[in-house]
Scaffold this active site. Structure first.
Site, PDB file in Angstrom:
ATOM      1  N   SER A 103      10.544   0.332 -10.071  1.00  0.00           N
ATOM      2  CA  SER A 103       9.497   0.812  -9.172  1.00  0.00           C
ATOM      3  C   SER A 103       9.687   0.341  -7.738  1.00  0.00           C
ATOM      4  O   SER A 103       8.868   0.643  -6.876  1.00  0.00           O
ATOM      5  CB  SER A 103       8.133   0.349  -9.678  1.00  0.00           C
ATOM      6  OG  SER A 103       7.920  -1.019  -9.441  1.00  0.00           O
ATOM      7  N   THR A 223       5.574  -0.322  -7.474  1.00  0.00           N
ATOM      8  CA  THR A 223       5.322  -1.088  -6.234  1.00  0.00           C
ATOM      9  C   THR A 223       5.160  -2.590  -6.484  1.00  0.00           C
ATOM     10  O   THR A 223       4.712  -3.004  -7.563  1.00  0.00           O
ATOM     11  CB  THR A 223       4.037  -0.605  -5.515  1.00  0.00           C
ATOM     12  OG1 THR A 223       4.098   0.806  -5.359  1.00  0.00           O
ATOM     13  CG2 THR A 223       3.821  -1.255  -4.168  1.00  0.00           C
ATOM     14  N   THR A 241       8.137  -0.452  -2.166  1.00  0.00           N
ATOM     15  CA  THR A 241       8.131   0.431  -3.342  1.00  0.00           C
ATOM     16  C   THR A 241       9.212   1.500  -3.269  1.00  0.00           C
ATOM     17  O   THR A 241       9.674   1.846  -2.170  1.00  0.00           O
ATOM     18  CB  THR A 241       6.763   1.134  -3.446  1.00  0.00           C
ATOM     19  OG1 THR A 241       6.660   1.791  -4.703  1.00  0.00           O
ATOM     20  CG2 THR A 241       6.565   2.158  -2.357  1.00  0.00           C
ATOM     21  N   ARG A 251       7.921  12.774   0.458  1.00  0.00           N
ATOM     22  CA  ARG A 251       6.571  12.277   0.133  1.00  0.00           C
ATOM     23  C   ARG A 251       6.476  10.792   0.511  1.00  0.00           C
ATOM     24  O   ARG A 251       7.334   9.994   0.169  1.00  0.00           O
ATOM     25  CB  ARG A 251       6.296  12.449  -1.355  1.00  0.00           C
ATOM     26  CG  ARG A 251       4.933  11.918  -1.820  1.00  0.00           C
ATOM     27  CD  ARG A 251       5.022  10.529  -2.398  1.00  0.00           C
ATOM     28  NE  ARG A 251       3.781  10.080  -3.033  1.00  0.00           N
ATOM     29  CZ  ARG A 251       3.568   8.827  -3.425  1.00  0.00           C
ATOM     30  NH1 ARG A 251       4.499   7.908  -3.271  1.00  0.00           N
ATOM     31  NH2 ARG A 251       2.424   8.489  -3.996  1.00  0.00           N
ATOM     32  N   GLY A 253       3.917   7.454   0.266  1.00  0.00           N
ATOM     33  CA  GLY A 253       2.722   6.945  -0.395  1.00  0.00           C
ATOM     34  C   GLY A 253       1.943   5.997   0.502  1.00  0.00           C
ATOM     35  O   GLY A 253       2.056   6.028   1.732  1.00  0.00           O
ATOM     36  N   ASP A 254       1.155   5.148  -0.126  1.00  0.00           N
ATOM     37  CA  ASP A 254       0.322   4.201   0.611  1.00  0.00           C
ATOM     38  C   ASP A 254       1.097   2.973   1.091  1.00  0.00           C
ATOM     39  O   ASP A 254       0.713   2.328   2.072  1.00  0.00           O
ATOM     40  CB  ASP A 254      -0.849   3.746  -0.268  1.00  0.00           C
ATOM     41  CG  ASP A 254      -0.396   3.148  -1.601  1.00  0.00           C
ATOM     42  OD1 ASP A 254       0.697   3.526  -2.097  1.00  0.00           O
ATOM     43  OD2 ASP A 254      -1.136   2.311  -2.165  1.00  0.00           O
ATOM     44  N   THR A 274      -1.056  -1.483  -5.565  1.00  0.00           N
ATOM     45  CA  THR A 274      -0.031  -0.783  -6.332  1.00  0.00           C
ATOM     46  C   THR A 274      -0.739   0.374  -7.040  1.00  0.00           C
ATOM     47  O   THR A 274      -1.956   0.339  -7.219  1.00  0.00           O
ATOM     48  CB  THR A 274       0.634  -1.695  -7.383  1.00  0.00           C
ATOM     49  OG1 THR A 274      -0.364  -2.135  -8.314  1.00  0.00           O
ATOM     50  CG2 THR A 274       1.282  -2.921  -6.758  1.00  0.00           C
ATOM     51  N   GLY A 275       0.022   1.377  -7.450  1.00  0.00           N
ATOM     52  CA  GLY A 275      -0.592   2.497  -8.160  1.00  0.00           C
ATOM     53  C   GLY A 275      -0.639   3.764  -7.321  1.00  0.00           C
ATOM     54  O   GLY A 275       0.110   3.889  -6.340  1.00  0.00           O
ATOM     55  N   GLY A 277      -0.767   6.125  -4.785  1.00  0.00           N
ATOM     56  CA  GLY A 277      -0.873   5.984  -3.339  1.00  0.00           C
ATOM     57  C   GLY A 277      -1.773   7.005  -2.681  1.00  0.00           C
ATOM     58  O   GLY A 277      -2.436   6.705  -1.682  1.00  0.00           O
TER      59      GLY A 277
HETATM   60  N1  GLY Z   1       1.708   2.887  -4.491  1.00  0.00           N
HETATM   61  C1  GLY Z   1       2.979   3.466  -4.418  1.00  0.00           C
HETATM   62  C2  GLY Z   1       3.000   4.884  -4.113  1.00  0.00           C
HETATM   63  O1  GLY Z   1       2.073   5.611  -4.414  1.00  0.00           O
HETATM   64  O2  GLY Z   1       3.986   5.324  -3.563  1.00  0.00           O
END
Ligand code: GLY
Length: 372
Positions: A103, A223, A241, A251, A253-254, A274-275, A277
């Site tokens: 991850s 992440t 991540t 793409r 993420g957060d 984590t999770g 995003g």
């Molecule tokens: N939290 C990682 C992502 O969504 O990319």
């Protein structure tokens, strides 16, 4: 009573007792001491005189569960005098270079084209500065590049080819980050996507329904987040991540977004995630967690309250289960300036996060909005 004359720890422990009493507390003190709104909102200025007087409890490092070696490394560096930012970045580098963590960094699951695209950001409490990289390819340590964006540019976020060029300028080698394990998972994903395209999973000459018994591929948002307080009482954080597996190329993420994947305020604390995003990007949860701690939430309460906010803001059917609850995972980790730690997530029962401090290193239990 004026808030300025209260001791912060007693204020926080009053506020910690439970959510109802916290609301009552905020309402009462806001009305009595500040003459301000009765809402338990974000009144940063009102809290600053209190928080300026807080002294840190000594070095503390927290991380998502995959950072058990990370927190040890960061604590060791802090004890030998490192700034918290150097320490947390060195800590997550262990996971970025680990081929077995699918991850993060090297070994991370790739995008839909089979290319590993990485995101990371860092934030340095004492200078209030931040740096990030998004959709960067071929660089094993995106967190180090994020730190260089903070240190050696007048920008906060570099993406894609520009981020790669910047990393090369600073001597980072371009490497193939796709491990054999990650490549095989990606092939499994691609071959299992549809029975209307020309990619066929392994099959025999007599198979009519090709692919029916193939195990689904590994998929996740993954992440690692890590934040720390150093010997000087300064706080920093990092999140890094490979993002959502098999994502649409480009793409983001957060994780590389300040306020979403990570946020630090040297007077209050740090938070990271984590999770999923996308849910975090729509709510800027790390910023919100830090602001909630500023107003008196414990780290765990702040994380749980923000899970609740995300649940309230999840409206579209494909993201809800049959009881109207979010159907995705999202986890938060928080550290307060006085050394308290907390973690909470949307779904779970016995998850944990990693901590290292004067009591040694350990896993602490996560709290969850919904039990499974
Ligand atoms: N939290 C990682 C992502 O969504 O990319």
């Amino acid at each position: 009573m004026d808030l300025k004359y209260l001791n912060l720890r007693s204020v926080i422990s009053m506020a910690d007792s439970n959510r109802t009493s916290r609301r009552t507390f905020l309402k009462t003190t806001a009305m009595a001491g500040l003459g301000a709104s009765v809402l338990p909102g974000f009144d940063a200025a009102a809290s600053l005189p209190l928080l300026n007087s807080v002294k840190s409890a000594g070095p503390v490092v927290i991380s998502s569960r995959n950072g058990q070696q990370t927190v040890l490394k960061a604590l060791e560096l802090i004890r030998s005098g490192s700034d918290a930012l150097d320490a947390v970045v060195a800590g997550v580098n262990l996971v970025e270079e680990d081929p077995n963590d699918t991850s993060v960094g090297y070994g991370g699951l790739p995008n839909e084209d089979g290319v590993v695209q990485l995101d990371s950001c860092v934030m340095h409490g004492p200078t209030c500065r931040a740096g990030g990289v998004a959709a960067i390819e071929g660089i094993m340590y995106p967190s180090r590049v994020a730190k260089l964006v903070l240190e050696r540019t007048d920008h906060v976020l570099l993406v894609a080819e520009g981020a790669v060029r910047f990393a090369k300028m600073h001597g980072f080698p371009i490497e193939n980050l796709l491990t054999e394990r990650a490549r095989l998972e990606w092939v499994k994903w691609k071959e299992g996507l549809s029975n209307k395209d020309d990619y066929l999973p392994p099959h025999g000459p007599d198979d009519k329904n090709i692919g029916q018994n193939i195990e689904p591929p590994e998929m996740h948002y993954g992440t690692i987040h890590c934040s720390a307080i150093d010997l000087a009482g300064n706080i920093s954080g990092v999140t890094t991540t490979s993002g959502l597996s098999y994502k649409i190329p480009g793409r983001v993420g957060d994780s590389p977004i300040i306020g979403a994947g990570c946020y630090v305020d040297n007077l209050v604390g740090a938070a990271g995630s984590t999770g999923r995003g996308e849910a975090n990007l729509e709510n800027l949860c790390s910023f919100m967690i830090v602001e909630r701690m500023r107003m008196g939430d414990s780290p765990q309460q702040a994380c749980l309250n923000v899970c609740e906010r995300v649940a309230d803001h999840t409206k579209v059917a494909h993201l809800l289960d049959d009881q109207g609850r979010p159907n995705f995972g999202l986890n938060f980790y928080a550290l307060s300036v006085d050394g308290r730690v907390g973690g909470a997530g949307m779904w779970g029962s016995n998850g944990s996060f990693a901590v290292a401090d004067s009591n040694g290193s350990r896993l602490e239990p996560m709290a969850y909005l919904y039990k499974r």
